[in-house]
Design a protein around this motif. Sequence first.
Motif, PDB file in Angstrom:
ATOM      1  N   GLU A 174       6.647   1.748 -11.545  1.00 50.88           N
ATOM      2  CA  GLU A 174       6.400   2.781 -10.534  1.00 50.88           C
ATOM      3  C   GLU A 174       5.952   2.158  -9.212  1.00 50.88           C
ATOM      4  O   GLU A 174       6.359   2.608  -8.136  1.00 50.88           O
ATOM      5  N   LEU A 175       5.103   1.114  -9.298  1.00 53.88           N
ATOM      6  CA  LEU A 175       4.736   0.402  -8.075  1.00 53.88           C
ATOM      7  C   LEU A 175       5.980  -0.174  -7.416  1.00 53.88           C
ATOM      8  O   LEU A 175       6.150  -0.100  -6.186  1.00 53.88           O
ATOM      9  N   ASP A 176       6.855  -0.747  -8.227  1.00 57.67           N
ATOM     10  CA  ASP A 176       8.063  -1.376  -7.704  1.00 57.67           C
ATOM     11  C   ASP A 176       9.046  -0.329  -7.183  1.00 57.67           C
ATOM     12  O   ASP A 176       9.785  -0.578  -6.222  1.00 57.67           O
ATOM     13  N   ARG A 177       9.032   0.846  -7.784  1.00 62.74           N
ATOM     14  CA  ARG A 177       9.944   1.900  -7.335  1.00 62.74           C
ATOM     15  C   ARG A 177       9.612   2.344  -5.916  1.00 62.74           C
ATOM     16  O   ARG A 177      10.495   2.726  -5.148  1.00 62.74           O
ATOM     17  N   ALA A 178       8.325   2.260  -5.564  1.00 63.30           N
ATOM     18  CA  ALA A 178       7.897   2.698  -4.237  1.00 63.30           C
ATOM     19  C   ALA A 178       8.377   1.752  -3.142  1.00 63.30           C
ATOM     20  O   ALA A 178       8.677   2.185  -2.026  1.00 63.30           O
ATOM     21  N   ILE A 179       8.457   0.442  -3.456  1.00 66.65           N
ATOM     22  CA  ILE A 179       8.770  -0.530  -2.391  1.00 66.65           C
ATOM     23  C   ILE A 179       9.807  -1.572  -2.796  1.00 66.65           C
ATOM     24  O   ILE A 179      10.090  -2.501  -2.039  1.00 66.65           O
ATOM     25  N   GLY A 218      12.314  -1.107  -8.548  1.00 61.45           N
ATOM     26  CA  GLY A 218      11.841  -0.200  -9.584  1.00 61.45           C
ATOM     27  C   GLY A 218      11.941  -0.741 -10.992  1.00 61.45           C
ATOM     28  O   GLY A 218      11.823   0.024 -11.958  1.00 61.45           O
ATOM     29  N   ASP A 257      -2.524  -3.116  -0.687  1.00 61.68           N
ATOM     30  CA  ASP A 257      -2.207  -1.702  -0.454  1.00 61.68           C
ATOM     31  C   ASP A 257      -1.947  -1.384   1.019  1.00 61.68           C
ATOM     32  O   ASP A 257      -0.938  -0.739   1.345  1.00 61.68           O
ATOM     33  N   ARG A 302       6.545   1.971   6.029  1.00 65.39           N
ATOM     34  CA  ARG A 302       6.602   2.814   4.827  1.00 65.39           C
ATOM     35  C   ARG A 302       6.057   2.101   3.593  1.00 65.39           C
ATOM     36  O   ARG A 302       5.776   2.749   2.576  1.00 65.39           O
ATOM     37  N   ALA A 303       5.921   0.779   3.659  1.00 67.00           N
ATOM     38  CA  ALA A 303       5.347   0.047   2.524  1.00 67.00           C
ATOM     39  C   ALA A 303       3.819   0.147   2.491  1.00 67.00           C
ATOM     40  O   ALA A 303       3.194  -0.172   1.476  1.00 67.00           O
ATOM     41  N   HIS A 345       1.084   1.183  -0.592  1.00 64.98           N
ATOM     42  CA  HIS A 345       1.620   0.863  -1.912  1.00 64.98           C
ATOM     43  C   HIS A 345       1.234  -0.556  -2.303  1.00 64.98           C
ATOM     44  O   HIS A 345       1.348  -1.477  -1.497  1.00 64.98           O
TER      45      HIS A 345
END
Length: 212
Positions: free
Chosen positions: A30-35, A38, A172, A187-188, A191
């Motif tokens: 999920e962390l990887d999906r954001a930036i 995924g 973050d 946008r990163a 995250h």
Amino acid sequence: MNQPLNVDWAADWLRRSAAVIAEQRVALSELDRAIGDGDHGENMDRGFNAILGKLDAAPPDSPGGAFKLAAMTLMSKVGGAAGPLYGTAFLRAATAVGDAAELNAELLVAALAAARDGVVARGKAEPGDKTMIDAWTPAVDAARAAAESGAEPAAVLAAAATAAEAGAAATDPLVARKGRASYLGERAVGHRDPGAASSALMLRAAAQAALA
């Protein structure tokens, strides 16, 4: 009682890493999906499951042997950037410790520094780029400071893990400057970097194995 940092510790570290990565597989992805792509959690879980099989099939005879086993397995089984980066880290650590039967504080710091330097060499990242280096560099610095103050290896690992966790959290608010996340610009922000997160999990596993 603290565990000597011998081959039993090294194997236990890898097993504990596999367990925590399996537990956090979805969260890491999920962390990887954001930036990113995924798939960081899935990839790492597949790689460490393969390590478990190799440990059972051909148990290593030294910490360096365990690190080399991990390196070769991760390079062959883990896709994306994580396989080469973690594989290089473990391979450099294996070279740093050679065939030593047990790691003292000084050798442990050398292994951690070599692992971090391997990731830098492979990924060309620096602290502040929002990558796993933001966990590894404070970990190495904290480990070195603890060792120089006379801390036992288990305490050196604990210091490294705590610093890595803080370093991962500190990604973050950063804007990514390396990897796929760098295309996101602002946008990163907000995250956490998944590689920094998995690095912190693995270093905490190493510290816990030293206390077993």
